[in-house]
Design an enzyme around this catalytic site. Sequence first.
Site, mmCIF file in Angstrom:
data_model
loop_
_atom_site.group_PDB
_atom_site.id
_atom_site.type_symbol
_atom_site.label_atom_id
_atom_site.label_comp_id
_atom_site.label_asym_id
_atom_site.label_seq_id
_atom_site.Cartn_x
_atom_site.Cartn_y
_atom_site.Cartn_z
ATOM 1 N N CYS A 47 43.724 42.028 40.637
ATOM 2 C CA CYS A 47 42.665 42.178 41.630
ATOM 3 C C CYS A 47 42.996 43.307 42.617
ATOM 4 O O CYS A 47 43.003 44.472 42.237
ATOM 5 C CB CYS A 47 42.417 40.849 42.329
ATOM 6 S SG CYS A 47 40.781 40.752 43.118
ATOM 7 N N HIS A 82 41.559 36.378 37.844
ATOM 8 C CA HIS A 82 42.488 35.404 38.409
ATOM 9 C C HIS A 82 42.599 34.190 37.491
ATOM 10 O O HIS A 82 41.648 33.834 36.804
ATOM 11 C CB HIS A 82 42.021 34.928 39.784
ATOM 12 C CG HIS A 82 42.077 35.967 40.846
ATOM 13 N ND1 HIS A 82 43.258 36.472 41.335
ATOM 14 C CD2 HIS A 82 41.085 36.604 41.517
ATOM 15 C CE1 HIS A 82 43.001 37.363 42.269
ATOM 16 N NE2 HIS A 82 41.698 37.476 42.403
#
Length: 372
Positions: free
Chosen positions: A217, A314
Amino acid sequence: VLDSFRRLSAEADLLIVEGAGSPAEVNLRANDIANMGFALASGTPVILTGDIDRGGVIAQLVGTQAVLDPADAAMIKGFLINKFRGDPRLFDDGYKLIEDRTGWPGFGVIPWFPDAPNLPAEDAADLGGSRGTGSFLIAVPHLSRIANFDDLDPLAQEPGVTLKIIPPGQPLPVEADLIILPGSKATIADLAYFRAQGWDIDLAAALRRGAKVLGLCGGYQMLGRTIADPEGIEGKPASVPGLGLLDVCTVMTADKRVTETTALHPASGTMVKGYEIHLGRTEGPDRARPMFTVKQQPEGAGRPDGKVMGSYLHGMFTEDAFRRAFLASLGAAAGSVSYAATVEATLDKLADHLAMHVDCAGLLVVARQTAD
């Protein structure tokens, strides 16, 4: 926030609201939506939990009552003592002192729960040190605004892995086998923080010695050539150079992507279920070598030599088959741990632990006091 609370309350038999920060930050009370401000607005009774392992738990609880506004203090219906090491009976006098000074009833002293590291991490303040004793070293810099750090937990349970969180002021170990740049709540600010620690120099040295690098991310965004924030989404409008380890560029945008994602890891043929929660779009030539594909579209990026990779996904390491395949591809001895089964077994142990040491029946009586 209140609309969400009412919707969830209508769906659940018991709703537990966890505060953030401290209920005693009275200087911030006017705009508080996470502690006593929320409790008062929603009519939710409060149980204060004191962490005795940090020390000063009597002052924590008695002092909180002393500084609270009377209306806020009236919402507090009792307290718990958490993380007690040793025989809880040794705290009997302290427990009674808190009850006498505050007038709040105690609902129990919870002894230290040694299996807690098997559960997903919740508080960045608790990150640090090493987990595991395996020969494959994974190093993770503790960014100042680190986010979604529970991505790391499944790796720490692998018997062949040592997971080391590197605090500020310490170098990234150049002998690491894998360095993971984690997510961040403020990518540009944390990239500056990363450089201020000298970690960019350490990262380059580790790469020269054979380490692999994975960005998750915000960490993925940092690995690119540039990060641009023309609208000032994270702060003042800016465009900054990234670490230049992936041939991609990121532009921050106001539309935040929040979605559950099912992806294919082409290198291993394994499927991964995770989630995305990020600002920004990332594009560039290294997207031609994605880490995953989602509905046959590229997700993430990889360098031609395979040493540096990044992804917005994630939760990827909770998938046992992918985690084992990924570690094996890097030369780690992957075990047979089932992460989900470990978490479930640990939650069962925790439930038994709490049932033994907490007045659960009393807490349920308090919960029924929630205002309509």
